[in-house]
Structures are given as C-alpha cells and as structure tokens.
Design a protein around this motif. Structure first.
Motif, mmCIF file in Angstrom:
data_model
loop_
_atom_site.group_PDB
_atom_site.id
_atom_site.type_symbol
_atom_site.label_atom_id
_atom_site.label_comp_id
_atom_site.label_asym_id
_atom_site.label_seq_id
_atom_site.Cartn_x
_atom_site.Cartn_y
_atom_site.Cartn_z
ATOM 1 N N VAL A 133 4.881 30.496 46.776
ATOM 2 C CA VAL A 133 3.587 30.205 47.404
ATOM 3 C C VAL A 133 3.542 30.676 48.855
ATOM 4 C CG1 VAL A 133 2.022 28.359 48.102
ATOM 5 C CG2 VAL A 133 3.127 28.269 45.863
ATOM 6 N N LYS A 134 4.561 30.343 49.618
ATOM 7 C CA LYS A 134 4.538 30.643 51.053
ATOM 8 C C LYS A 134 5.048 32.049 51.368
ATOM 9 C CE LYS A 134 3.024 26.531 52.113
ATOM 10 N NZ LYS A 134 1.635 26.342 52.604
ATOM 11 N N LEU A 135 6.127 32.461 50.715
ATOM 12 C CA LEU A 135 6.714 33.769 51.000
ATOM 13 C C LEU A 135 6.137 34.871 50.118
ATOM 14 C CD1 LEU A 135 10.462 32.729 51.445
ATOM 15 C CD2 LEU A 135 8.640 32.850 53.160
ATOM 16 N N LYS A 136 5.310 34.471 49.125
ATOM 17 C CA LYS A 136 4.628 35.429 48.250
ATOM 18 C C LYS A 136 5.595 36.305 47.446
ATOM 19 C CE LYS A 136 0.771 33.956 49.944
ATOM 20 N NZ LYS A 136 -0.080 33.021 49.148
ATOM 21 N N VAL A 137 6.757 35.741 47.095
ATOM 22 C CA VAL A 137 7.707 36.448 46.242
ATOM 23 C C VAL A 137 7.274 36.245 44.783
ATOM 24 C CG1 VAL A 137 10.133 36.671 45.538
ATOM 25 C CG2 VAL A 137 9.547 36.032 47.899
ATOM 26 N N PRO A 138 7.222 37.282 43.974
ATOM 27 C CA PRO A 138 6.872 37.099 42.562
ATOM 28 C C PRO A 138 7.784 36.058 41.914
ATOM 29 C CG PRO A 138 6.901 39.431 43.107
ATOM 30 C CD PRO A 138 7.430 38.706 44.310
ATOM 31 N N SER A 139 7.212 35.194 41.098
ATOM 32 C CA SER A 139 7.967 34.061 40.561
ATOM 33 C C SER A 139 9.172 34.495 39.735
ATOM 34 C CB SER A 139 7.048 33.175 39.714
ATOM 35 O OG SER A 139 6.487 33.903 38.637
ATOM 36 N N ILE A 140 9.048 35.596 38.985
ATOM 37 C CA ILE A 140 10.187 36.053 38.194
ATOM 38 C C ILE A 140 11.353 36.419 39.102
ATOM 39 C CG2 ILE A 140 11.003 37.901 36.675
ATOM 40 C CD1 ILE A 140 8.335 37.917 35.312
ATOM 41 N N VAL A 141 11.072 37.126 40.185
ATOM 42 C CA VAL A 141 12.123 37.550 41.118
ATOM 43 C C VAL A 141 12.704 36.340 41.853
ATOM 44 C CG1 VAL A 141 12.638 38.944 43.153
ATOM 45 C CG2 VAL A 141 11.073 39.817 41.403
ATOM 46 N N ALA A 142 11.829 35.474 42.354
ATOM 47 C CA ALA A 142 12.285 34.321 43.142
ATOM 48 C C ALA A 142 13.168 33.396 42.319
ATOM 49 C CB ALA A 142 11.071 33.559 43.680
ATOM 50 N N THR A 143 12.733 33.066 41.112
ATOM 51 C CA THR A 143 13.497 32.109 40.303
ATOM 52 C C THR A 143 14.752 32.734 39.708
ATOM 53 O OG1 THR A 143 12.088 32.617 38.377
ATOM 54 C CG2 THR A 143 11.462 30.741 39.758
ATOM 55 N N LEU A 144 14.719 34.046 39.452
ATOM 56 C CA LEU A 144 15.936 34.720 39.002
ATOM 57 C C LEU A 144 16.982 34.689 40.102
ATOM 58 C CD1 LEU A 144 17.280 36.365 36.731
ATOM 59 C CD2 LEU A 144 16.321 38.427 37.772
ATOM 60 N N ALA A 145 16.544 34.897 41.337
ATOM 61 C CA ALA A 145 17.459 34.837 42.480
ATOM 62 C C ALA A 145 18.007 33.422 42.662
ATOM 63 C CB ALA A 145 16.742 35.295 43.749
ATOM 64 N N THR A 146 17.127 32.431 42.560
ATOM 65 C CA THR A 146 17.571 31.040 42.702
ATOM 66 C C THR A 146 18.595 30.675 41.642
ATOM 67 O OG1 THR A 146 15.400 30.439 43.589
ATOM 68 C CG2 THR A 146 16.799 28.645 42.802
#
Length: 362
Positions: A133-146
């Motif tokens: 939401v805040k950093l505007k990272v695509p959810s697939i990329v953000a959650t894969l990284a997490t």
C-alpha cells in the motif's frame, strides 16, 4: 403466423434458450464440487471398505487438513481485494517453529507462546501491507520477498528441529471432544470450524465483507463510493498473517516439534483450494465454504488414490492439476458472473427506456 410475428418469436426463443443454458451452468458450477466429493467418498469406500470407509480414516482426514483450511483462508483474504500473498506458507512455517521455540527455548507459558506467535504473524502481515500500500510494491513481489526473508530468519532462529514441546501446549491441539462417541472429535476440527464461521460471518454478514468484495471488484469505483481501499487492503494482509500464524501454531502444537521450512509445501494446495472454492457455493466469488469443500475434495482424492495402490507421487499430480483446473474454472465462473451482471443491467436499461418511451408517447 405473420413474418412480424416470427421475427418477434425468434429473439424470444433465443433469449429463453440462453437463459436456460445460463441457469443450467449456474447449477452445475454451484454444486459440482460437493457432488464430486460425495462421488469420491462412495467410490473409495466401495474399493477399500476395510481402510477408507472407517471412522478413524475420516477423523484423520478431518484433523490432518485443518491446518490447510486455515492456510486457505489466509490466502483467500488478500485475493478478495485483488492482491496475492505468497508469504502465507512461510508465515505458517515460521509460526510452527517459534511457537514451540518460545515454549522450549524461551520457557514461555503455553498461552504466552501462542499470543506471541499470533502477534508475530500479524506483524508479518502488516509488513506486507505497508510494502504493497505505502511503497507500491506489487503484492506478488512483496510477499515473495517476505516469504524468502522468513525462511532465512527461521534458519537463523534454529537450524535444527526443536523437540520437547510442553504438555500444556500440545494438549490444546491434541485433545478430543465427545470422546464417548466413536472415539471423539479432534479439538483442532472444532477450532477450524469456529474460525470458518467467524470468517464467513465477517465476509457475508458485515459491511466489512461487502467493502472487501467491492474493492476486489473495482477498486476505483469502491473509492468513489467512499471506501478507503488502502486501509482495506492493509487490513486483509494483517488478517492473512493472523490466520497463517494460527495454522502454524496449530501444526506446531499438534506435532509437538518445531522444524524449519515445515509447511512450505502447503502453498500450492492452499491456492488450489481457494480458486477451486470460487467455482462452487457462490461461483465467481472467493468464499469460505467453497474453500473448505475444495480442501477436503482434494485430500479425499489423494487419500483414496494412495489407498488403492497409487504411489506417493500422485499427491503432487493431484495438487498441481487441481490448481490448474481451479484457475480455469474460477475464471469461467467470474466471466459467467460478469455476463449475468451485464444482462441484468441491460434488462434494467431496456425497462427504463420502455417507460420513458411510454411516457413520452402519452
């Protein structure tokens, strides 16, 4: 019949044909998964009555898949608002490690170990929400990284299996209720049912659920209607983290050990259940009972095939095939739902025009 009469009758007949086809496909989509589950139960009970058609086997299937049910709910929440969370399996795996680790290594009481585990899961969900939401990272990329980061943290916390979970922790998840009735029902099944009822009530009976579906259907339109979509998206990631960590705590307490990377293999079957569940009960919409039915439909198929002599390899084939078929079927259900919505809108527009024409002609 005159030519004009035939001209009027032909579109009417075509409209009725389309309506009947749409109605039939709707019924097939709504009840296909429950009917498939019943067919599997009957088939494997006939083929292996001595092993499959037993109370112990059905109880084991119910108990074994409660963790997957919770993980499917975790995966479903962001999907409702149009996002993906690929970290739910890593979150679950980390939770099953630390819930035992907190109780053994840090000597936390069972209740404190559970609370801390759930709090960590929610924090992981919050991190995902902020990234999206805040950093505007695509959810697939953000959650894969997490998820990848969590795997590394799990190995740093303990590269070995943590043994010796205390009895207060394991009892919470191993105890049975109604033990006088055919050996009783695992308490984990009760937990999963209660959580399913709560999630179902929120999604179906509260304004929050309607807002979530609105955001997932058309985020821009939802925002114009006053819905704060960013807050809604972030909230779903936090709830997804909570549900995933609850599943991990259940797994850790049930097996009594904490192992790094345990539970990561559940990611594919969890998403397969969510997408397959979107084709039944409420076709074209992610829903609780559809996901539950899909989880047990897949598990009954795997268990039955293994008992009739098919090798262990069939588990991955069924899970992968279920995911592929589920995405195709859920896409069909979504298109069917959209077509019905367009037909209703056109019908309303036609009636409005007829009224206006009738009024003008008076």
């Amino acid at each position: 019949m005159t030519d004009s009469g035939r001209d009027r009758a032909q579109p009417a007949a075509e409209s009725r044909s389309v309506e009947m086809a749409s109605l039939l496909s709707g019924y097939v989509g709504r009840y296909a998964i429950p009917l498939l589950l019943i067919a599997e139960l009957v088939l494997f009970s006939v083929l292996r009555p001595e092993s499959f058609a037993t109370i112990n086997n059905f109880r084991a299937i119910l108990d074994r898949e409660t963790v997957l049910v919770l993980l499917a709910f975790a995966a479903m929440m962001p999907l409702i608002v149009g996002e993906f969370d690929l970290s739910v399996a890593s979150n679950l795996s980390f939770a099953q490690l630390i819930v035992v680790g907190f109780a053994v290594n840090q000597a936390f009481p069972a209740w404190l170990a559970l609370i801390c585990t759930l709090a960590v899961g929610m924090f992981i969900g919050l991190v995902n929400g902020v990234a999206v939401v805040k950093l505007k990272v695509p959810s697939i990329v953000a959650t894969l990284a997490t998820g990848t980061i969590l795997e590394g943290i799990s190995l740093r916390y303990s590269s070995r299996t943590i043994l010796g979970a205390p009895d207060p922790l394991t009892t919470v998840f191993r105890k049975r209720v109604f033990e006088g009735v055919s050996g009783g029902l695992p308490l984990t099944v009760v937990y999963a049912l209660v959580i399913a009822l709560v999630v179902w009530f929120v999604l179906s009976g509260m304004p929050t659920g309607r807002r979530m579906y609105a955001v997932g259907g058309n985020r821009r339109a939802a925002e114009l209607s006053g819905i704060r979509s960013d807050r809604m998206v972030m909230g779903t990631f936090v709830v997804a983290g909570l549900l995933a960590s609850a599943g991990g705590a259940m797994l850790g307490g049930r097996i009594g050990t904490g192992t790094p990377s345990t539970g990561l293999t559940l990611l594919i079957p969890a998403f397969a259940a969510v997408f397959l569940g979107a084709t039944t009960i409420r076709p074209g919409r992610y829903n609780v009972w559809g996901a539950v039915l899909a989880v047990y439909t897949i598990e009954v198929a795997i268990s039955g095939l293994q008992q009739v002599g098919v090798g262990k390899w069939i588990e991955k084939v069924v899970e992968g095939g279920a995911l592929l078929g589920a995405i195709a079927l859920s896409g069909w259900a979504l298109r069917l739902r959209a077509r019905k919505a367009r037909e209703r809108e056109l019908a309303i527009l036609a009636r409005t025009e007829e009224k206006e024409t009738g009024t003008d002609g008076m």
